[in-house]
Scaffold this motif. Sequence first.
Motif, PDB file in Angstrom:
ATOM      1  N   VAL A  45       4.519 -14.440   9.583  1.00  0.00           N
ATOM      2  CA  VAL A  45       4.579 -12.984   9.499  1.00  0.00           C
ATOM      3  C   VAL A  45       3.167 -12.426   9.713  1.00  0.00           C
ATOM      4  O   VAL A  45       2.215 -12.881   9.082  1.00  0.00           O
ATOM      5  CB  VAL A  45       5.106 -12.538   8.119  1.00  0.00           C
ATOM      6  N   HIS A  46       3.071 -11.451  10.603  1.00  0.00           N
ATOM      7  CA  HIS A  46       1.810 -10.750  10.835  1.00  0.00           C
ATOM      8  C   HIS A  46       1.990  -9.324  10.318  1.00  0.00           C
ATOM      9  O   HIS A  46       2.937  -8.631  10.683  1.00  0.00           O
ATOM     10  CB  HIS A  46       1.463 -10.726  12.328  1.00  0.00           C
ATOM     11  N   THR A  47       1.086  -8.859   9.443  1.00  0.00           N
ATOM     12  CA  THR A  47       1.220  -7.534   8.861  1.00  0.00           C
ATOM     13  C   THR A  47      -0.144  -6.945   8.548  1.00  0.00           C
ATOM     14  O   THR A  47      -1.153  -7.649   8.563  1.00  0.00           O
ATOM     15  CB  THR A  47       2.086  -7.589   7.576  1.00  0.00           C
ATOM     16  N   THR A  48      -0.174  -5.648   8.276  1.00  0.00           N
ATOM     17  CA  THR A  48      -1.382  -4.987   7.792  1.00  0.00           C
ATOM     18  C   THR A  48      -1.037  -4.299   6.477  1.00  0.00           C
ATOM     19  O   THR A  48       0.104  -3.869   6.264  1.00  0.00           O
ATOM     20  CB  THR A  48      -1.896  -3.935   8.792  1.00  0.00           C
ATOM     21  N   VAL A  49      -2.011  -4.185   5.608  1.00  0.00           N
ATOM     22  CA  VAL A  49      -1.823  -3.540   4.312  1.00  0.00           C
ATOM     23  C   VAL A  49      -2.959  -2.554   4.108  1.00  0.00           C
ATOM     24  O   VAL A  49      -4.130  -2.905   4.273  1.00  0.00           O
ATOM     25  CB  VAL A  49      -1.813  -4.582   3.172  1.00  0.00           C
ATOM     26  N   ALA A  50      -2.620  -1.331   3.744  1.00  0.00           N
ATOM     27  CA  ALA A  50      -3.638  -0.311   3.487  1.00  0.00           C
ATOM     28  C   ALA A  50      -4.183  -0.492   2.077  1.00  0.00           C
ATOM     29  O   ALA A  50      -3.435  -0.491   1.105  1.00  0.00           O
ATOM     30  CB  ALA A  50      -3.029   1.076   3.650  1.00  0.00           C
ATOM     31  N   LEU A  51      -5.494  -0.664   1.978  1.00  0.00           N
ATOM     32  CA  LEU A  51      -6.143  -0.853   0.682  1.00  0.00           C
ATOM     33  C   LEU A  51      -7.158   0.256   0.439  1.00  0.00           C
ATOM     34  O   LEU A  51      -7.803   0.730   1.361  1.00  0.00           O
ATOM     35  CB  LEU A  51      -6.880  -2.197   0.637  1.00  0.00           C
ATOM     36  N   GLY A  52      -7.321   0.634  -0.796  1.00  0.00           N
ATOM     37  CA  GLY A  52      -8.402   1.543  -1.166  1.00  0.00           C
ATOM     38  C   GLY A  52      -8.122   3.018  -0.992  1.00  0.00           C
ATOM     39  O   GLY A  52      -9.012   3.825  -1.192  1.00  0.00           O
ATOM     40  N   GLY A  53      -6.919   3.403  -0.641  1.00  0.00           N
ATOM     41  CA  GLY A  53      -6.609   4.821  -0.494  1.00  0.00           C
ATOM     42  C   GLY A  53      -6.420   5.486  -1.839  1.00  0.00           C
ATOM     43  O   GLY A  53      -6.082   4.848  -2.821  1.00  0.00           O
ATOM     44  N   SER A  54      -6.670   6.773  -1.907  1.00  0.00           N
ATOM     45  CA  SER A  54      -6.481   7.521  -3.154  1.00  0.00           C
ATOM     46  C   SER A  54      -5.848   8.859  -2.809  1.00  0.00           C
ATOM     47  O   SER A  54      -6.542   9.838  -2.575  1.00  0.00           O
ATOM     48  CB  SER A  54      -7.822   7.723  -3.856  1.00  0.00           C
ATOM     49  N   VAL A  55      -4.527   8.879  -2.718  1.00  0.00           N
ATOM     50  CA  VAL A  55      -3.842  10.118  -2.360  1.00  0.00           C
ATOM     51  C   VAL A  55      -3.934  11.113  -3.509  1.00  0.00           C
ATOM     52  O   VAL A  55      -4.188  10.753  -4.653  1.00  0.00           O
ATOM     53  CB  VAL A  55      -2.368   9.849  -1.982  1.00  0.00           C
ATOM     54  N   GLN A  56      -3.718  12.363  -3.193  1.00  0.00           N
ATOM     55  CA  GLN A  56      -3.833  13.460  -4.147  1.00  0.00           C
ATOM     56  C   GLN A  56      -2.434  13.997  -4.429  1.00  0.00           C
ATOM     57  O   GLN A  56      -1.781  14.517  -3.531  1.00  0.00           O
ATOM     58  CB  GLN A  56      -4.732  14.521  -3.525  1.00  0.00           C
ATOM     59  N   GLN A  57      -1.968  13.854  -5.670  1.00  0.00           N
ATOM     60  CA  GLN A  57      -0.621  14.281  -6.056  1.00  0.00           C
ATOM     61  C   GLN A  57      -0.659  15.742  -6.498  1.00  0.00           C
ATOM     62  O   GLN A  57      -1.483  16.124  -7.323  1.00  0.00           O
ATOM     63  CB  GLN A  57      -0.123  13.399  -7.196  1.00  0.00           C
ATOM     64  N   LEU A  58       0.230  16.572  -5.942  1.00  0.00           N
ATOM     65  CA  LEU A  58       0.306  17.992  -6.291  1.00  0.00           C
ATOM     66  C   LEU A  58       1.725  18.328  -6.736  1.00  0.00           C
ATOM     67  O   LEU A  58       2.692  17.955  -6.064  1.00  0.00           O
ATOM     68  CB  LEU A  58      -0.058  18.864  -5.083  1.00  0.00           C
ATOM     69  N   GLY A  59       1.846  19.040  -7.834  1.00  0.00           N
ATOM     70  CA  GLY A  59       3.150  19.501  -8.315  1.00  0.00           C
ATOM     71  C   GLY A  59       3.417  20.908  -7.815  1.00  0.00           C
ATOM     72  O   GLY A  59       2.504  21.734  -7.756  1.00  0.00           O
ATOM     73  N   TYR A  60       4.662  21.197  -7.459  1.00  0.00           N
ATOM     74  CA  TYR A  60       4.993  22.533  -6.946  1.00  0.00           C
ATOM     75  C   TYR A  60       4.707  23.615  -7.989  1.00  0.00           C
ATOM     76  O   TYR A  60       4.213  24.684  -7.661  1.00  0.00           O
ATOM     77  CB  TYR A  60       6.466  22.594  -6.522  1.00  0.00           C
ATOM     78  N   GLY A  61       5.013  23.330  -9.249  1.00  0.00           N
ATOM     79  CA  GLY A  61       4.811  24.310 -10.318  1.00  0.00           C
ATOM     80  C   GLY A  61       3.350  24.640 -10.578  1.00  0.00           C
ATOM     81  O   GLY A  61       3.046  25.649 -11.215  1.00  0.00           O
ATOM     82  N   ASP A  62       2.435  23.809 -10.085  1.00  0.00           N
ATOM     83  CA  ASP A  62       1.000  24.059 -10.262  1.00  0.00           C
ATOM     84  C   ASP A  62       0.415  24.928  -9.156  1.00  0.00           C
ATOM     85  O   ASP A  62      -0.770  25.270  -9.211  1.00  0.00           O
ATOM     86  CB  ASP A  62       0.240  22.731 -10.296  1.00  0.00           C
ATOM     87  N   LEU A  63       1.213  25.266  -8.152  1.00  0.00           N
ATOM     88  CA  LEU A  63       0.730  26.025  -6.999  1.00  0.00           C
ATOM     89  C   LEU A  63       1.170  27.483  -7.075  1.00  0.00           C
ATOM     90  O   LEU A  63       2.202  27.802  -7.669  1.00  0.00           O
ATOM     91  CB  LEU A  63       1.261  25.409  -5.706  1.00  0.00           C
TER      92      LEU A  63
END
Length: 123
Positions: A45-63
């Motif tokens: 199996v040949h694959t790639t894995v994304a490491l080290g990302g830090s997505v930003q979570q936003l709640g609808y009620g906070d906007l």
Amino acid sequence: MNPTLSYLLGKKMWWVSGINVWGSVAAFEPQFVITETEGSTKRLVHTTVALGGSVQQLGYGDLADVKGNKLPELLINPRVLPIAKGNIPVLVQGSEGEKSFALAKAVQTSQVASVDLLIIEMG
């Protein structure tokens, strides 16, 4: 009137201005070659894995939209369209949930990206 425009105008929509995005999709995406053995079956199996990302979570009620109205806490089948205000592209990471969504910069940079959001409740 255009049927597509009529359809979109019939849905609940919010324009949220001036969101700063600091998260990034991935800092490093290494390639892996993995061997698997299951009984007499062997796989490579040949694959790639994304490491080290830090997505930003936003709640609808906070906007709040541009008119100052708070968005509801829960949206049914929402779609979020980020519109970049600069030259740093921003994307919705994964799929939008009923209570929140995640944003991330599509490129690796230390700069903060600024976006406006068009949020549509598709119902």
